[in-house]
Design a protein around this motif. Structure first.
Motif, PDB file in Angstrom:
ATOM      1  N   GLY A   1       0.812  -1.218   0.000  1.00 22.26           N
ATOM      2  CA  GLY A   1       0.000   0.000   0.000  1.00 22.26           C
ATOM      3  C   GLY A   1       0.837   1.256   0.000  1.00 22.26           C
ATOM      4  N   PRO A   2       1.769   1.402  -0.944  1.00 24.77           N
ATOM      5  CA  PRO A   2       2.706   2.527  -0.883  1.00 24.77           C
ATOM      6  C   PRO A   2       2.080   3.859  -1.265  1.00 24.77           C
ATOM      7  CG  PRO A   2       3.028   1.326  -2.922  1.00 24.77           C
ATOM      8  CD  PRO A   2       2.020   0.540  -2.119  1.00 24.77           C
ATOM      9  N   ILE A   3       2.801   4.911  -0.954  1.00 19.08           N
ATOM     10  CA  ILE A   3       2.397   6.257  -1.366  1.00 19.08           C
ATOM     11  C   ILE A   3       2.934   6.459  -2.770  1.00 19.08           C
ATOM     12  CG2 ILE A   3       2.611   8.716  -0.883  1.00 19.08           C
ATOM     13  CD1 ILE A   3       2.864   7.980   2.076  1.00 19.08           C
ATOM     14  N   SER A   4       2.072   6.249  -3.742  1.00 16.83           N
ATOM     15  CA  SER A   4       2.506   6.272  -5.129  1.00 16.83           C
ATOM     16  C   SER A   4       2.513   7.677  -5.719  1.00 16.83           C
ATOM     17  CB  SER A   4       1.600   5.375  -5.974  1.00 16.83           C
ATOM     18  OG  SER A   4       0.258   5.826  -5.910  1.00 16.83           O
ATOM     19  N   THR A   5       1.744   8.577  -5.128  1.00 11.56           N
ATOM     20  CA  THR A   5       1.671   9.947  -5.626  1.00 11.56           C
ATOM     21  C   THR A   5       1.284  10.873  -4.482  1.00 11.56           C
ATOM     22  OG1 THR A   5       0.534  11.444  -7.149  1.00 11.56           O
ATOM     23  CG2 THR A   5      -0.717   9.562  -6.349  1.00 11.56           C
ATOM     24  N   THR A   6       1.751  12.087  -4.551  1.00 12.09           N
ATOM     25  CA  THR A   6       1.366  13.093  -3.554  1.00 12.09           C
ATOM     26  C   THR A   6       0.686  14.278  -4.239  1.00 12.09           C
ATOM     27  OG1 THR A   6       3.656  13.910  -3.673  1.00 12.09           O
ATOM     28  CG2 THR A   6       3.069  12.496  -1.801  1.00 12.09           C
ATOM     29  N   ASP A   7       0.074  14.020  -5.382  1.00 11.87           N
ATOM     30  CA  ASP A   7      -0.693  15.066  -6.060  1.00 11.87           C
ATOM     31  C   ASP A   7      -1.839  15.538  -5.162  1.00 11.87           C
ATOM     32  OD1 ASP A   7       0.923  14.817  -8.218  1.00 11.87           O
ATOM     33  OD2 ASP A   7      -0.461  13.591  -9.401  1.00 11.87           O
ATOM     34  N   ARG A   8      -2.151  16.804  -5.229  1.00 12.97           N
ATOM     35  CA  ARG A   8      -3.203  17.398  -4.400  1.00 12.97           C
ATOM     36  C   ARG A   8      -4.523  16.660  -4.566  1.00 12.97           C
ATOM     37  NH1 ARG A   8      -6.873  21.787  -5.494  1.00 12.97           N
ATOM     38  NH2 ARG A   8      -7.267  23.126  -3.669  1.00 12.97           N
ATOM     39  N   GLN A   9      -4.843  16.243  -5.782  1.00 15.08           N
ATOM     40  CA  GLN A   9      -6.108  15.586  -6.046  1.00 15.08           C
ATOM     41  C   GLN A   9      -6.266  14.308  -5.239  1.00 15.08           C
ATOM     42  OE1 GLN A   9      -8.698  16.708  -7.577  1.00 15.08           O
ATOM     43  NE2 GLN A   9      -9.900  14.828  -7.326  1.00 15.08           N
ATOM     44  N   VAL A  10      -5.169  13.612  -4.990  1.00 12.37           N
ATOM     45  CA  VAL A  10      -5.241  12.362  -4.234  1.00 12.37           C
ATOM     46  C   VAL A  10      -5.703  12.619  -2.802  1.00 12.37           C
ATOM     47  CG1 VAL A  10      -3.867  10.443  -3.330  1.00 12.37           C
ATOM     48  CG2 VAL A  10      -3.546  11.210  -5.678  1.00 12.37           C
ATOM     49  N   PHE A  11      -5.261  13.704  -2.200  1.00 11.75           N
ATOM     50  CA  PHE A  11      -5.696  14.042  -0.848  1.00 11.75           C
ATOM     51  C   PHE A  11      -7.177  14.426  -0.838  1.00 11.75           C
ATOM     52  CE2 PHE A  11      -1.129  14.675  -0.798  1.00 11.75           C
ATOM     53  CZ  PHE A  11      -0.755  14.056   0.382  1.00 11.75           C
ATOM     54  N   ILE A  12      -7.620  15.084  -1.893  1.00  9.02           N
ATOM     55  CA  ILE A  12      -9.045  15.394  -2.006  1.00  9.02           C
ATOM     56  C   ILE A  12      -9.859  14.111  -2.121  1.00  9.02           C
ATOM     57  CG2 ILE A  12     -10.794  16.481  -3.463  1.00  9.02           C
ATOM     58  CD1 ILE A  12      -8.707  18.632  -4.140  1.00  9.02           C
ATOM     59  N   GLU A  13      -9.323  13.147  -2.869  1.00  5.54           N
ATOM     60  CA  GLU A  13     -10.026  11.878  -3.060  1.00  5.54           C
ATOM     61  C   GLU A  13     -10.100  11.048  -1.780  1.00  5.54           C
ATOM     62  OE1 GLU A  13      -7.870  10.161  -6.257  1.00  5.54           O
ATOM     63  OE2 GLU A  13      -8.731  11.520  -7.769  1.00  5.54           O
ATOM     64  N   ASP A  14      -9.223  11.306  -0.812  1.00  8.49           N
ATOM     65  CA  ASP A  14      -9.393  10.652   0.497  1.00  8.49           C
ATOM     66  C   ASP A  14     -10.805  10.908   1.025  1.00  8.49           C
ATOM     67  OD1 ASP A  14      -6.807   9.650   0.583  1.00  8.49           O
ATOM     68  OD2 ASP A  14      -6.022  11.269   1.838  1.00  8.49           O
ATOM     69  N   TYR A  15     -11.293  12.110   0.788  1.00  8.11           N
ATOM     70  CA  TYR A  15     -12.621  12.487   1.270  1.00  8.11           C
ATOM     71  C   TYR A  15     -13.719  12.058   0.304  1.00  8.11           C
ATOM     72  CZ  TYR A  15     -10.019  15.230   4.653  1.00  8.11           C
ATOM     73  OH  TYR A  15      -9.170  15.605   5.665  1.00  8.11           O
ATOM     74  N   THR A  16     -13.538  12.325  -0.981  1.00 13.20           N
ATOM     75  CA  THR A  16     -14.626  12.078  -1.935  1.00 13.20           C
ATOM     76  C   THR A  16     -14.849  10.590  -2.200  1.00 13.20           C
ATOM     77  OG1 THR A  16     -13.101  12.331  -3.812  1.00 13.20           O
ATOM     78  CG2 THR A  16     -14.294  14.299  -3.062  1.00 13.20           C
ATOM     79  N   GLU A  17     -13.816   9.766  -2.018  1.00  9.82           N
ATOM     80  CA  GLU A  17     -13.945   8.347  -2.339  1.00  9.82           C
ATOM     81  C   GLU A  17     -14.031   7.450  -1.111  1.00  9.82           C
ATOM     82  OE1 GLU A  17     -11.049   7.022  -5.159  1.00  9.82           O
ATOM     83  OE2 GLU A  17     -11.428   8.678  -6.544  1.00  9.82           O
TER      84      GLU A  17
END
Length: 406
Positions: free
Chosen positions: A174-190
């Motif tokens: 379960g690695p951190i594959s990307t630190t793009d801003r959108q991924v942090f937003i998707e923590d909430y939306t998904e």
């Protein structure tokens, strides 16, 4: 993605002691290692009992706020790393794990402020110190050391593999594959909002809905981020909605009018985002990796979602030995999870552990082992055999040179 840091921000209890006895066929050796700031940390080497070393060895990189067994009571009470270490050692692989800086036991910190101030570069520096230390252990085959990172520690594990090319291989879960801003937003939306909306199907989230959600059966990330983002941190005697989102002050968070339009701004205020970017993510480090790479990923992982992990196939497209295994029905700890919003942590399932062991042994077999340094009479016998080969080789060389002169 922020789970490793957020767990530390929510710890409230100190647990009872946990048993540390090893099962039959597995031996343990306690040692200490000096980490950054002069901190002397407890560590443990697990290895196959009644076998001669040195062994191929897996170094489990520690997250900053957990014990060497990956205990974060009252949130994670299963010694996940201990179980993994014993599983691998029972199959011929030594495993090293250690308490991170300032951690003395489950939920016990020498200095809580310093524990939670640690950054990925701190984790990298300490992991390198442990690597240097274990290479001097006669049970560790220094030429066949594999580093392991899970979630937050995947940043340090990958950076260590880049920095130390002698490392034999890299294992990531379960690695951190990307630190793009959108991924942090998707923590909430998904993950978070789909769970929270089961308690507020009309899209109007009240303090009462948040209270029920936090007492519900949601996954670790869903529950932690619900409290982190949508409750007022200044109100401590009860749950109140976060005024950051409650723009009209009516005590209700409207999904479409208040939450979604302001999620990006909320992510921009999150200190975890900046912390995550202190080391390059796995995607950005992929081109610098020369070792064999294994990534194990749960399809229902709520913290490192499978879509982003599959994106690593592009980063590793030209890598000579890259393996990605995705497991249906498993979550962030490779244990059963019915969905990304219901992903909790417990022991890794059998199949991922078996795949990991087989992968390590197969790669270790390709690398010449160091001379045996344990097991009594095996070392003198090996040295004597090498000496005999040396004498024979010298004799053959002398005979060939003499024949050429003739």
């Amino acid at each position: 993605m922020a789970l490793g840091v957020l767990i530390g921000m929510t710890i409230l209890a100190i647990p009872p002691a946990f048993a540390q006895s090893a099962p039959s066929g597995v031996a343990e050796e306690d040692f200490t290692v000096t980490l950054g700031d002069g901190w002397v940390s407890r560590a443990k080497l697990t290895y196959p009992a009644r076998q001669a070393g040195p062994f191929p060895t897996v170094l489990l990189i520690a997250n900053p706020d957990v014990t060497m067994d990956f205990l974060v009571p009252p949130i994670i009470n299963d010694p996940i790393y201990k179980d993994l270490a014993e599983y691998l050692s029972a199959r011929g692989i030594a495993v090293v794990r250690y308490n991170p800086r300032y951690v003395t036991g489950p939920g016990e910190y020498a200095d809580q402020d310093k524990v939670f101030a640690q950054t990925p570069p701190d984790m990298l520096a300490d992991a390198e110190r442990v690597l240097t230390s274990i290479r001097a252990n006669p049970r560790v085959d220094g030429q066949r050391v594999f580093v392991f990172g899970w979630s937050f520690s995947s940043l340090a594990a990958t950076a260590l593999a880049v920095k130390v090319p002698e490392i034999a291989g890299l294992i990531l879960v379960g690695p951190i594959s990307t630190t793009d801003r959108q991924v942090f937003i998707e923590d909430y939306t998904e993950v978070v909002l789909p769970y929270l909306l089961t308690f507020a199907p009309d899209g109007r989230i009240t303090a009462e809905a948040i209270t029920r959600a936090q007492a519900g059966d949601g996954g670790l990330l869903a529950i932690i981020l619900t409290g982190f983002a949508f409750t007022d941190p200044k109100v401590t005697d009860r749950i109140a909605v976060n005024p950051f989102f409650d723009k009209n002050g009516d005590g209700v968070l409207d999904l479409n009018a208040e939450i979604l339009p302001n999620l990006g701004a909320w992510v921009d205020t999150d200190p975890v985002v900046a912390i995550m970017r202190m080391l390059p993510n796995v995607y950005d480090q992929a081109a610098s990796l020369r070792q064999s790479v294994l990534i194990l990923q749960g399809e229902n992982d709520g913290s490192s979602r499978v879509r982003n992990i599959r994106g690593l196939n592009n980063a590793f497209a030209n890598h000579p030995d890259y393996t990605l295994r995705v497991y249906a029905g498993l979550g962030h700890s490779l244990s059963p999870a019915r969905g990304v919003s219901y992903d909790n942590f417990t022991f890794y399932s059998e199949q991922p552990k078996a795949d990991m062991a087989a992968w390590v042994l197969a790669r270790a077999a390709r690398i010449p082992s160091a001379l045996p340094r344990t097991g009594g009479s095996e070392q003198p016998a090996t040295l004597a055999l090498l000496a005999l080969f040396s004498v024979l080789a010298s004799g053959i060389g002398w005979w060939l040179r003499r024949a050429a002169v003739r």
